[in-house]
Design a protein around this motif. Structure first.
Motif, PDB file in Angstrom:
ATOM      1  N   VAL A   1      55.180  51.875  17.652  1.00 63.65           N
ATOM      2  CA  VAL A   1      55.408  50.824  18.643  1.00 63.65           C
ATOM      3  C   VAL A   1      54.377  50.914  19.758  1.00 63.65           C
ATOM      4  O   VAL A   1      53.696  51.922  19.909  1.00 63.65           O
ATOM      5  CB  VAL A   1      56.829  50.923  19.243  1.00 63.65           C
ATOM      6  CG1 VAL A   1      57.890  50.669  18.179  1.00 63.65           C
ATOM      7  CG2 VAL A   1      57.051  52.267  19.919  1.00 63.65           C
ATOM      8  N   ASP A   2      54.298  49.867  20.574  1.00 58.51           N
ATOM      9  CA  ASP A   2      53.400  49.890  21.721  1.00 58.51           C
ATOM     10  C   ASP A   2      54.017  50.750  22.828  1.00 58.51           C
ATOM     11  O   ASP A   2      55.194  51.110  22.778  1.00 58.51           O
ATOM     12  CB  ASP A   2      53.102  48.468  22.219  1.00 58.51           C
ATOM     13  CG  ASP A   2      54.358  47.731  22.660  1.00 58.51           C
ATOM     14  OD1 ASP A   2      55.106  48.255  23.520  1.00 58.51           O
ATOM     15  OD2 ASP A   2      54.602  46.624  22.151  1.00 58.51           O
ATOM     16  N   ALA A   3      53.200  51.073  23.815  1.00 60.00           N
ATOM     17  CA  ALA A   3      53.632  51.970  24.892  1.00 60.00           C
ATOM     18  C   ALA A   3      54.831  51.404  25.669  1.00 60.00           C
ATOM     19  O   ALA A   3      55.718  52.152  26.082  1.00 60.00           O
ATOM     20  CB  ALA A   3      52.465  52.252  25.835  1.00 60.00           C
ATOM     21  N   GLU A   4      54.870  50.089  25.856  1.00 57.59           N
ATOM     22  CA  GLU A   4      55.968  49.452  26.601  1.00 57.59           C
ATOM     23  C   GLU A   4      57.301  49.614  25.858  1.00 57.59           C
ATOM     24  O   GLU A   4      58.315  49.976  26.448  1.00 57.59           O
ATOM     25  CB  GLU A   4      55.636  47.973  26.801  1.00 57.59           C
ATOM     26  CG  GLU A   4      56.679  47.202  27.577  1.00 57.59           C
ATOM     27  CD  GLU A   4      56.327  45.716  27.684  1.00 57.59           C
ATOM     28  OE1 GLU A   4      57.204  44.960  28.127  1.00 57.59           O
ATOM     29  OE2 GLU A   4      55.205  45.313  27.317  1.00 57.59           O
ATOM     30  N   THR A   5      57.302  49.363  24.553  1.00 55.28           N
ATOM     31  CA  THR A   5      58.519  49.507  23.754  1.00 55.28           C
ATOM     32  C   THR A   5      58.949  50.965  23.713  1.00 55.28           C
ATOM     33  O   THR A   5      60.127  51.289  23.844  1.00 55.28           O
ATOM     34  CB  THR A   5      58.295  48.980  22.325  1.00 55.28           C
ATOM     35  OG1 THR A   5      57.871  47.616  22.399  1.00 55.28           O
ATOM     36  CG2 THR A   5      59.551  49.082  21.480  1.00 55.28           C
ATOM     37  N   TYR A   6      57.973  51.861  23.554  1.00 55.63           N
ATOM     38  CA  TYR A   6      58.255  53.297  23.545  1.00 55.63           C
ATOM     39  C   TYR A   6      58.942  53.703  24.843  1.00 55.63           C
ATOM     40  O   TYR A   6      59.963  54.387  24.839  1.00 55.63           O
ATOM     41  CB  TYR A   6      56.949  54.066  23.348  1.00 55.63           C
ATOM     42  CG  TYR A   6      57.091  55.567  23.413  1.00 55.63           C
ATOM     43  CD1 TYR A   6      57.518  56.289  22.309  1.00 55.63           C
ATOM     44  CD2 TYR A   6      56.795  56.270  24.584  1.00 55.63           C
ATOM     45  CE1 TYR A   6      57.641  57.666  22.352  1.00 55.63           C
ATOM     46  CE2 TYR A   6      56.911  57.635  24.633  1.00 55.63           C
ATOM     47  CZ  TYR A   6      57.336  58.334  23.521  1.00 55.63           C
ATOM     48  OH  TYR A   6      57.456  59.699  23.578  1.00 55.63           O
ATOM     49  N   ALA A   7      58.385  53.259  25.977  1.00 59.13           N
ATOM     50  CA  ALA A   7      58.947  53.612  27.281  1.00 59.13           C
ATOM     51  C   ALA A   7      60.371  53.078  27.429  1.00 59.13           C
ATOM     52  O   ALA A   7      61.248  53.771  27.948  1.00 59.13           O
ATOM     53  CB  ALA A   7      58.054  53.077  28.393  1.00 59.13           C
ATOM     54  N   ALA A   8      60.603  51.866  26.960  1.00 58.37           N
ATOM     55  CA  ALA A   8      61.951  51.287  27.054  1.00 58.37           C
ATOM     56  C   ALA A   8      62.961  52.095  26.243  1.00 58.37           C
ATOM     57  O   ALA A   8      64.088  52.326  26.685  1.00 58.37           O
ATOM     58  CB  ALA A   8      61.934  49.839  26.574  1.00 58.37           C
ATOM     59  N   HIS A   9      62.553  52.552  25.063  1.00 62.71           N
ATOM     60  CA  HIS A   9      63.452  53.348  24.227  1.00 62.71           C
ATOM     61  C   HIS A   9      63.612  54.760  24.760  1.00 62.71           C
ATOM     62  O   HIS A   9      64.660  55.364  24.588  1.00 62.71           O
ATOM     63  CB  HIS A   9      62.980  53.346  22.769  1.00 62.71           C
ATOM     64  CG  HIS A   9      63.311  52.070  22.068  1.00 62.71           C
ATOM     65  ND1 HIS A   9      64.483  51.897  21.375  1.00 62.71           N
ATOM     66  CD2 HIS A   9      62.644  50.905  21.982  1.00 62.71           C
ATOM     67  CE1 HIS A   9      64.527  50.672  20.881  1.00 62.71           C
ATOM     68  NE2 HIS A   9      63.419  50.054  21.233  1.00 62.71           N
ATOM     69  N   ARG A  10      62.577  55.304  25.411  1.00 68.04           N
ATOM     70  CA  ARG A  10      62.674  56.650  26.003  1.00 68.04           C
ATOM     71  C   ARG A  10      63.696  56.649  27.133  1.00 68.04           C
ATOM     72  O   ARG A  10      64.343  57.643  27.377  1.00 68.04           O
ATOM     73  CB  ARG A  10      61.326  57.120  26.553  1.00 68.04           C
ATOM     74  CG  ARG A  10      60.338  57.521  25.515  1.00 68.04           C
ATOM     75  CD  ARG A  10      60.721  58.742  24.727  1.00 68.04           C
ATOM     76  NE  ARG A  10      60.762  59.915  25.590  1.00 68.04           N
ATOM     77  CZ  ARG A  10      61.360  61.041  25.268  1.00 68.04           C
ATOM     78  NH1 ARG A  10      61.967  61.149  24.124  1.00 68.04           N
ATOM     79  NH2 ARG A  10      61.368  62.051  26.079  1.00 68.04           N
ATOM     80  N   LYS A  11      63.848  55.522  27.814  1.00 66.95           N
ATOM     81  CA  LYS A  11      64.813  55.426  28.911  1.00 66.95           C
ATOM     82  C   LYS A  11      66.239  55.520  28.411  1.00 66.95           C
ATOM     83  O   LYS A  11      67.141  55.843  29.162  1.00 66.95           O
ATOM     84  CB  LYS A  11      64.608  54.126  29.682  1.00 66.95           C
ATOM     85  CG  LYS A  11      63.332  54.109  30.483  1.00 66.95           C
ATOM     86  CD  LYS A  11      63.148  52.783  31.183  1.00 66.95           C
ATOM     87  CE  LYS A  11      61.793  52.739  31.874  1.00 66.95           C
ATOM     88  NZ  LYS A  11      61.496  51.429  32.399  1.00 66.95           N
ATOM     89  N   THR A  12      66.443  55.237  27.132  1.00 68.45           N
ATOM     90  CA  THR A  12      67.794  55.274  26.572  1.00 68.45           C
ATOM     91  C   THR A  12      68.037  56.549  25.777  1.00 68.45           C
ATOM     92  O   THR A  12      68.924  56.609  24.948  1.00 68.45           O
ATOM     93  CB  THR A  12      68.043  54.053  25.657  1.00 68.45           C
ATOM     94  OG1 THR A  12      67.102  54.094  24.584  1.00 68.45           O
ATOM     95  CG2 THR A  12      67.914  52.755  26.419  1.00 68.45           C
TER      96      THR A  12
END
Length: 195
Positions: free
Chosen positions: A125-136
C-alpha cells in the motif's frame, strides 16, 4: 503492517509498506479483500501465502516469512536461495516444499485470483494507507508487544529484516521511493476530487 524493500524492479511489488489481511473464512479475491479493508487495488501489489501446489512464474516476487522469529527474507532471488530452489525459471511448489515455521508469499497480478479460505495475504500500500492502518494497531499504547521487543534475526544477505513490531530498516533510497509514490497518489486523488 510491515515495511521493507523486495528489491523488485520498482513500481508495484517493488517494496514499501505492506498490510497483512487476516485470513478469510470463505474463498475470496484480492479485489474483495481490498474493498473490505478500504485499500485501493493495484496490479502486482497482492501477495498470497502458498497453501496448495502453485505454479510460480519466474518474474514473480516472493517473501518468506519466518513465523517463529517474525522476520522476512525478501525478494525472489533471496527466497529461492534460502529455500535451496533453482535461481531462475518457473517453479511448481506447495506447502510441503516450505520449511516448518515459515510462510511463503507469492506476488499475484490478478485482482480476481481466488484465495482459498484461511489463506494469509499481504498487500503493498501507499504510505498514507499504511499510516491509517498503523493507527488502528492492536499493540497496546503502553508499549510494544512482547514479541516486538525481541530483535528480528536473519542471515546476512537474506534481505531486509522486519521486526515483529512490523517495522524494518529501509535504505534511504527505498524511503524516498515510498514517499514519492505516496505524494503522487495523494496528488492524483486530489485531482479526482476537484473534477
Amino acid at each position: 503492517c510491515f515495511e521493507f524493500d523486495t528489491g523488485g524492479g520498482g513500481g508495484a511489488g517493488g517494496g514499501g509498506s505492506y498490510l497483512v489481511f487476516p485470513p478469510a473464512g470463505a474463498k475470496t479475491t484480492f479485489k474483495d479483500l481490498c474493498d473490505k479493508h478500504n485499500v485501493t487495488w493495484q496490479v502486482g501489489c497482492g501477495f498470497y501465502a502458498v497453501v496448495r501446489i502453485e505454479k510460480i512464474h519466474a518474474g514473480k516476487e516472493m517473501l518468506l516469512h519466518s513465523t517463529d522469529s517474525d522476520t522476512f527474507v525478501v525478494g525472489s532471488a533471496n527466497c529461492r536461495a534460502k529455500l535451496g530452489w533453482p535461481t531462475a525459471g518457473e517453479l511448481k511448489k506447495g506447502p510441503k516444499d516450505i520449511p516448518v515455521g515459515h510462510r511463503l508469499y507469492v506476488q499475484s497480478t490478478s485482482y480476481n485470483r481466488v484465495i482459498p479460505p484461511g489463506t494469509h495475504v499481504l498487500f503493498e500500500v501507499d504510505a498514507e494507507t499504511y499510516a491509517a492502518h498503523r493507527k488502528t494497531t492492536t499493540i497496546p499504547a503502553s508499549g510494544a508487544a512482547p514479541a516486538a521487543e525481541a530483535a528480528a534475526k536473519s542471515k546476512p544477505g537474506a534481505g531486509v529484516k522486519a521486526k515483529a513490531s512490523g517495522r524494518a530498516t529501509l535504505p534511504p533510497k527505498a524511503k524516498a521511493k515510498a514517499k514519492a509514490r505516496a505524494k503522487a497518489k495523494a496528488k492524483a486523488k486530489a485531482g479526482k476530487k476537484s473534477q
